[in-house]
Design a protein around this motif. Sequence first.
Motif, mmCIF file in Angstrom:
data_model
loop_
_atom_site.group_PDB
_atom_site.id
_atom_site.type_symbol
_atom_site.label_atom_id
_atom_site.label_comp_id
_atom_site.label_asym_id
_atom_site.label_seq_id
_atom_site.Cartn_x
_atom_site.Cartn_y
_atom_site.Cartn_z
ATOM 1 N N GLU A 14 12.832 -9.309 13.913
ATOM 2 C CA GLU A 14 11.327 -9.036 14.057
ATOM 3 C C GLU A 14 10.695 -8.155 12.920
ATOM 4 O O GLU A 14 9.710 -8.145 12.521
ATOM 5 N N HIS A 21 6.960 -16.892 12.245
ATOM 6 C CA HIS A 21 7.185 -15.506 12.502
ATOM 7 C C HIS A 21 5.909 -14.814 12.336
ATOM 8 O O HIS A 21 5.688 -13.501 12.971
ATOM 9 N N TRP A 48 6.055 -17.877 19.225
ATOM 10 C CA TRP A 48 7.287 -18.004 18.320
ATOM 11 C C TRP A 48 8.391 -17.938 19.107
ATOM 12 O O TRP A 48 9.352 -18.732 18.594
#
Length: 498
Positions: A15, A160, A167
Amino acid sequence: MSRARPPDEVEEDEEAGPALNGGLHASPRMLSYSDALLSIIATVMILPVAHTKIYPDQQFDKNIQKLLATKIAVYLMTFLIVTVAWAAHIRLFQVIGQIDDTLALLNLACMMIITFLPYTFSLMASFPDVPLGIFLFCSCVVTMGVIQAVIVVYGFHYPHLLNHQIWRSENNLKHLYKQHILKIILRGPAFCFLAAIFSFFFYPMSYLLLGLVIFLPYIHKLTMWCKDKIIGPKEEERRPSLDFFTFNIHEPLSKERVEAFSDGVYAIVATLLILDICENNVPDSKEVREKFHGNLIEALSEYGPNFLAYFGSFVTVGLLWFVHHSLFLHVRKTTQFMGLMNTFSLAFIGGLPLAYQQTSEFAEQSHNEIETIRVSCVIIFFASIFQFAIWTTALLNERETLHPFAWYGGKEHAFMFAKLALYPCVSLGAFFSTCFLSKFSTAIFHLMQIIVPFAFLLLRIFVRIALAITRSVVSLGRRKDSLLREGEERSPTTEAFS
């Protein structure tokens, strides 16, 4: 020797990696910029209406009334459409969690199209029956919808960038989300596309379609509510896969975003007032030398009524903001209908520069003072009565929308009621005073602007006195009732012993 990394750490790096290496960043600052720009665009569209020139020796006849009413109606419609676009923009970036350079540029392109809307509105307001203004306005809205659709497609192409909830969902769910979001985003531009086509051969239909862009969600919600009441909800038609995430641009926005947009409108209206002063009330240097022999103070004294109108209008804007601020201190959650009432209130707040322009004509000894006072009173009345409607709507769902101390019968309920009722009552009284005290209508209007701030300062004292009197009257009534009941209970007893 390197250790095996837990899955949670791997996910966190996945992330954080794009944000560090791909130039990604969160969107709050971009949203704040967009909110500020949208609030400015929505508000400055009053300028073509406010600058409708009515000369002092010109009668306020039916043609001028029709022109002014048409401009105001078109302004209200376009203001509401801009607020719909603002809500859609907020909902869109609830789906897009991260932005990159491409999304930022696409958003700037959308903002550039929005900044062109005041020009198209000027054409619509000046030539309401000519198709070009309507066509350009609708084309801008369609272009904005297309850019927002591109943002959605781009976001789903690079997952993303999306909301964390989307997501992490499965690919088939992502496809359903994309279809659902695109359907809602393109609904308004589709109506505007039809309105652009109809503008060339039947322009009234164009205005009807633009009105549907604003009110169709409420009509749809009312229809579904009636259908559920008559037929009952059909559970089997609902998609359980979409239950945990919904995207609906017509759901109520957060209280904080509503407050931020509203504050922007109030601030811009106050700024527009001083811009008019700077533009129209700075004397020419040659005129000061020749007519007033270089005495600037004497030259400025001729603008005295204009400055009085400015300060009165600014105080009105400031106090209406104060009432709005006080109201939302008591609100903890907004509903859809409260948002609609707030939008209507802001639309009339945006009309206060028109009220200033009209009342500043008093300096030129206009023959239309009564009409201009009535226009100003109507604008102030509707700006304040829709604030009162927000409060009334909140009271109907007080356990959901209001803090406990503001519930009906609470310690702040009566004071808030009086504060919200002050401007509607005063503006209505000033309006009706023009019917039977026409010679003093200007003095009454200025007196209203001067007295109202002092009334706000003394309002809490008046409310406490009124509540104390009411409680004493009620308690006296209860004592009388109790004494009468005691007398009725005693009388049969005395009769029995006699």
